[in-house]
Design an enzyme around this catalytic site. Structure first.
Site, PDB file in Angstrom:
ATOM      1  N   HIS A 107      -5.163   1.340  14.556  1.00  0.00           N
ATOM      2  CA  HIS A 107      -4.736   1.092  13.178  1.00  0.00           C
ATOM      3  C   HIS A 107      -5.653   0.076  12.502  1.00  0.00           C
ATOM      4  O   HIS A 107      -6.395  -0.649  13.165  1.00  0.00           O
ATOM      5  CB  HIS A 107      -3.301   0.559  13.148  1.00  0.00           C
ATOM      6  N   THR A 134       5.020   4.612  15.982  1.00  0.00           N
ATOM      7  CA  THR A 134       4.724   5.982  16.424  1.00  0.00           C
ATOM      8  C   THR A 134       4.457   6.012  17.927  1.00  0.00           C
ATOM      9  O   THR A 134       4.941   6.903  18.639  1.00  0.00           O
ATOM     10  CB  THR A 134       3.504   6.523  15.655  1.00  0.00           C
ATOM     11  N   ARG A 173       0.833  -1.229   0.000  1.00  0.00           N
ATOM     12  CA  ARG A 173       0.000   0.000   0.000  1.00  0.00           C
ATOM     13  C   ARG A 173       0.852   1.256   0.000  1.00  0.00           C
ATOM     14  O   ARG A 173       0.647   2.169  -0.803  1.00  0.00           O
ATOM     15  CB  ARG A 173      -0.943  -0.010   1.223  1.00  0.00           C
ATOM     16  N   LYS A 220      -2.345  -4.467  10.246  1.00  0.00           N
ATOM     17  CA  LYS A 220      -1.033  -4.054  10.781  1.00  0.00           C
ATOM     18  C   LYS A 220      -0.382  -5.224  11.525  1.00  0.00           C
ATOM     19  O   LYS A 220      -1.029  -5.888  12.334  1.00  0.00           O
ATOM     20  CB  LYS A 220      -1.203  -2.845  11.712  1.00  0.00           C
ATOM     21  N   THR A 272       9.116   1.465   7.371  1.00  0.00           N
ATOM     22  CA  THR A 272       8.621   0.244   8.015  1.00  0.00           C
ATOM     23  C   THR A 272       8.868   0.312   9.506  1.00  0.00           C
ATOM     24  O   THR A 272       9.956   0.692   9.944  1.00  0.00           O
ATOM     25  CB  THR A 272       9.375  -0.989   7.446  1.00  0.00           C
ATOM     26  N   PRO A 329       9.391   6.713  12.153  1.00  0.00           N
ATOM     27  CA  PRO A 329       8.223   5.901  12.495  1.00  0.00           C
ATOM     28  C   PRO A 329       6.932   6.500  11.956  1.00  0.00           C
ATOM     29  O   PRO A 329       5.925   5.795  11.815  1.00  0.00           O
ATOM     30  CB  PRO A 329       8.221   5.896  14.024  1.00  0.00           C
TER      31      PRO A 329
END
Ligand code: NAD
Length: 266
Positions: A151, A162, A14, A155, A96, A122
């Protein structure tokens, strides 16, 4: 000036596709290679036909000689990809998540040895970087803190990079742990979330979400909530393009987009 040559690992993911489109539209950049886990049966129409897709990263770097490798792959391969890039004299721009602090230090040492630039971020969204900086600023003034990150359901890692970077920044600025409210009875295991330096970390995974985070701080008689919402992956693209353009002038690894935007609150 010659265009900066860019290869993308995770090219058909994505984020990889977003970055490929943006690089292709930027006159200062040239997309020279994509690296994929396996060759797709059909190459998506949006991928530029003249740009080769490789399965082998080392081969891609040797054959196409990029200046920069952008990595949006998975937590399991990101470190080896970034190290392979540095070994080939290619600057890594890593989006990543899943690199540990030790992995980051390793990568920084390899970049320093070769006087090569690198960026590990991040979060490439400017609003998220501001959220992290505001949380850092607030950290000394509150005794309790919880981070809730939310998220999409695909994920692979938790907590998000983060959330971890936010917590580490808050602890660094504060210089000591937060207080953690004791909960003598946890009827469902894990209900209080994970913990780093007294900060509660909670990871919500839900279809329909992109990337969201709330930092909640509390002290006597008041709370402060700082929230950021990424509503589309386009939010990350300007930060990635900036990192590609700035990394070629660096001679070391920088961790966090705040260093490129001069947003860091000391
Ligand atoms: P995705 O699953 O859509 O894409 C990952 C791609 O990597 C897939 O196409 C997969 O086949 C490919 N891949 C796996 N192993 C590979 C290998 N060895 N070589 C080459 N390709 C390989 O995921 P995504 O949403 O694009 O996110 C990718 C990563 O980026 C995740 O870790 C995510 O958390 C992170 N991310 C970071 C930011 C940021 O701002 N830093 C923003 C969005 C996503």
């Amino acid at each position: 000036m010659a265009a900066i040559r860019v290869a993308i690992a995770g090219a058909l993911g994505r984020m990889g596709r977003e970055v490929a489109r943006a690089v292709g539209q930027d006159g200062e950049l040239a997309l020279v290679a994509g690296v994929v886990r396996a060759h797709p049966a059909v190459v998506p129409a949006e991928w530029p036909a003249r740009v080769p897709l490789h399965v082998d990263l080392a081969e891609a770097l040797a054959q196409t000689r990029p200046d920069v490798l952008v990595d949006f792959t998975t937590p399991t391969v990101v470190k080896q990809n970034a190290l392979a890039a540095v070994a080939a004299g290619v600057r890594p721009v890593v989006g990543t998540t899943g690199l540990s602090a030790a992995d980051g230090a390793d990568l920084a040492a390899r970049c320093a040895e070769r006087r090569l630039g690198g960026v590990v971020a991040p979060n490439f969204a400017v609003g998220a970087v501001l959220m992290m900086q505001f949380a850092r600023l607030a950290a000394p003034y509150f005794e309790y803190a919880e981070i809730v990150e939310l998220h999409h359901e695909r994920k692979l890692d938790a907590p998000s990079g983060t959330a971890l970077a936010t917590a580490r920044g808050m602890l660094e600025r504060r210089g000591r742990d937060f207080q953690r409210a004791a909960t003598p009875t946890e009827t469902v295991a894990g209900a209080r979330g994970g913990e780093l330096g007294g900060i509660g970390l909670h990871s919500v995974r839900l279809a329909g979400l992109v990337a969201h985070q709330e930092v909640l701080l509390g002290t006597l008689g008041q709370t402060l909530t700082i929230r950021h919402d990424t509503t589309s992956r386009e939010a990350f693209v300007p930060g990635v393009l900036l990192a590609i353009k700035r990394v070629v002038a660096l001679d070391r690894l920088v961790h966090g987009l705040e260093h490129l935007l001069e947003l860091r609150i000391a």
